[in-house]
Design a protein around this motif. Structure first.
Motif, PDB file in Angstrom:
ATOM      1  N   UNK A 190      52.720  43.875  42.882  1.00 20.93           N
ATOM      2  CA  UNK A 190      54.094  43.381  41.957  1.00 20.93           C
ATOM      3  C   UNK A 190      53.997  42.100  41.849  1.00 20.93           C
ATOM      4  N   UNK A 191      53.421  41.281  42.572  1.00 16.27           N
ATOM      5  CA  UNK A 191      53.539  39.715  42.145  1.00 16.27           C
ATOM      6  C   UNK A 191      52.173  39.494  41.337  1.00 16.27           C
ATOM      7  N   UNK A 192      51.165  40.263  41.485  1.00 21.87           N
ATOM      8  CA  UNK A 192      49.825  40.072  40.458  1.00 21.87           C
ATOM      9  C   UNK A 192      50.005  40.812  39.405  1.00 21.87           C
ATOM     10  N   UNK A 193      50.838  41.801  39.286  1.00 21.10           N
ATOM     11  CA  UNK A 193      50.530  42.516  37.952  1.00 21.10           C
ATOM     12  C   UNK A 193      49.501  43.455  37.805  1.00 21.10           C
ATOM     13  N   UNK A 194      48.616  43.495  39.007  1.00 19.90           N
ATOM     14  CA  UNK A 194      47.547  44.432  39.053  1.00 19.90           C
ATOM     15  C   UNK A 194      47.920  45.724  39.750  1.00 19.90           C
ATOM     16  N   UNK A 195      47.439  46.849  39.105  1.00 19.29           N
ATOM     17  CA  UNK A 195      47.603  48.127  39.712  1.00 19.29           C
ATOM     18  C   UNK A 195      48.852  48.831  39.555  1.00 19.29           C
ATOM     19  N   UNK A 196      48.984  49.984  39.657  1.00 16.63           N
ATOM     20  CA  UNK A 196      50.208  50.773  39.596  1.00 16.63           C
ATOM     21  C   UNK A 196      51.251  50.622  40.818  1.00 16.63           C
ATOM     22  N   UNK A 218      35.348  42.034  35.418  1.00 14.21           N
ATOM     23  CA  UNK A 218      36.047  43.151  36.282  1.00 14.21           C
ATOM     24  C   UNK A 218      36.802  44.054  35.697  1.00 14.21           C
ATOM     25  N   UNK A 219      36.713  45.196  35.950  1.00 15.25           N
ATOM     26  CA  UNK A 219      37.644  46.188  35.461  1.00 15.25           C
ATOM     27  C   UNK A 219      38.638  46.614  36.344  1.00 15.25           C
ATOM     28  N   UNK A 220      39.250  47.739  35.990  1.00 18.02           N
ATOM     29  CA  UNK A 220      40.257  48.323  36.767  1.00 18.02           C
ATOM     30  C   UNK A 220      40.113  48.372  38.233  1.00 18.02           C
ATOM     31  N   UNK A 221      41.016  48.479  38.895  1.00 19.81           N
ATOM     32  CA  UNK A 221      41.167  48.702  40.479  1.00 19.81           C
ATOM     33  C   UNK A 221      40.735  47.345  41.091  1.00 19.81           C
ATOM     34  N   UNK A 222      40.702  46.393  40.699  1.00 18.08           N
ATOM     35  CA  UNK A 222      40.448  45.009  41.320  1.00 18.08           C
ATOM     36  C   UNK A 222      41.673  44.034  41.075  1.00 18.08           C
ATOM     37  N   UNK A 223      41.643  43.091  41.755  1.00 18.84           N
ATOM     38  CA  UNK A 223      42.741  41.994  41.587  1.00 18.84           C
ATOM     39  C   UNK A 223      42.000  41.013  40.850  1.00 18.84           C
ATOM     40  N   UNK A 224      42.560  41.058  39.639  1.00 19.36           N
ATOM     41  CA  UNK A 224      41.948  40.024  38.557  1.00 19.36           C
ATOM     42  C   UNK A 224      42.017  38.593  39.075  1.00 19.36           C
TER      43      UNK A 224
END
Lengths: 86, 244
Positions: free
Chosen positions: B192-198, B1-7
């Motif tokens: 914040x909690x997942x570290x995914x996204x800005x 999966x690339x950017x823009x998703x919850x990894x």
């Protein structure tokens, strides 16, 4: 001079009669603008000191806690009355 | 999966995280629902009193069947029914200073969705003391605001409101805006909690549904703030600013 005024947040319906632009002497301070706005609001209503102050989209603090602000012709002043809700 | 998703890694981080949500009404309800459905490992709800009929225009965790019974316990039951893998704790009253501090100390983030500024500023203080992020969600009528803060690296709520704004006993609510703001609060918390996204660190989002306007505004930190300036020295501020 003319500045554009936008009021958001709690009780902003009180400003229904307020025009988008207000006229002020040049130069003018934020306090003079707020005084003018309060005159245009319904009798007995004033903006609370905890309103957030944005000038040109930049946050400058609140009405009761901000550095001196000088206004220029064409400035866009946004005042956000604090909301809580729940 | 690339950017823009919850990894996948992000989802595992969510599973190991705890979120403290104070008041689970118009905004805290949708927020805690979205956190639960996203799989945050532990969701702690605080909300006093019984569910009453006027709440039902916005309190999505309640229903006609739960009227006149305590909100916190029935809301927690509903959340458990939505995701059996999430631990949901219910606090059936407004936490005082000491209790809020204890709850923040075992959480990774605080979501403030309270009706009073007294409680919002208390939650801000305990989040600052626990050195965890703080999200403030608020609404009035068709207008909503959201702030994503981390004392020490951004403004804190006390910087924004150095003087406690007056309490408004009755306020208008359109459930669509409170739900939207609550969901956006959950989205920021998930990032914040997942570290995914800005993350929208240090910003105020205004969502003016009445006038169909939105804006993100960077918030100014108050160097004289009674809350965060006494907790963090300048060295810490400078160090943490690099992380944001």
């Amino acid at each position: 001079m003319k500045i554009r005024v936008s009021i958001m947040g709690r009780s902003y319906h009180m400003t229904d009669g307020l025009h988008e632009f207000i006229e002020l002497d040049d130069p003018a301070t934020l306090e003079e603008a707020v005084q003018r706005i309060n005159q245009l609001m319904p009798e007995g209503q004033t903006l609370t000191g905890s309103c957030l102050v944005l000038l040109g989209g930049t946050h400058f603090g609140s009405l009761d806690n901000h550095d001196p602000i000088s206004l220029s012709d064409g400035d866009e002043l946004t005042l956000i009355a604090p909301v809580a809700g729940g | 999966m690339g950017a823009g998703v919850l990894s996948e890694e992000g989802q595992l981080r969510l599973k190991g995280a705890s979120a403290f949500v104070s008041r689970t009404g118009g905004m805290g309800g949708p927020a805690s629902l979205m956190l639960t459905m996203a799989g945050v490992g532990r969701v702690i709800l605080a909300h006093g009193g019984d569910l009453i009929s006027p709440d039902l225009n916005r309190q999505v965790l309640g229903s006609e069947r739960g009227l006149e019974t305590p909100r916190a316990t029935q809301f927690a039951d509903y959340l458990r029914s939505m995701n059996r893998f999430v631990t949901v704790e219910a606090i059936d009253h407004e936490p005082n200073d000491a209790e809020a501090m204890e709850l923040a100390a075992r959480s990774d983030i605080v979501l403030s969705c309270a009706p009073t500024f007294e409680e919002r500023l208390r939650l801000n203080r305990v989040a600052a003391a626990a050195r965890i992020p703080f999200i403030d969600a608020a609404q009035w009528g068709m207008m909503g605001t959201l702030m994503v803060l981390r004392a020490g690296s951004t403004a804190c709520l006390q910087c924004v409101y150095p003087t406690q704004p007056p309490f408004e006993e009755l306020f208008p609510v359109v459930g669509a805006i409170s739900s939207a703001v609550g969901s956006l609060a959950a989205l920021e918390a998930i990032k914040v909690l997942s570290g995914c996204g800005r993350v929208a660190w240090g910003q105020l989002l205004t969502l003016d549904g009445f006038q169909a306007q939105t804006a993100f505004v960077p918030l100014r930190r108050d160097p004289q703030c009674r809350c965060c300036s006494t907790m963090f020295n300048d060295v810490e501020f400078n160090d943490m600013e690099e992380c944001v």
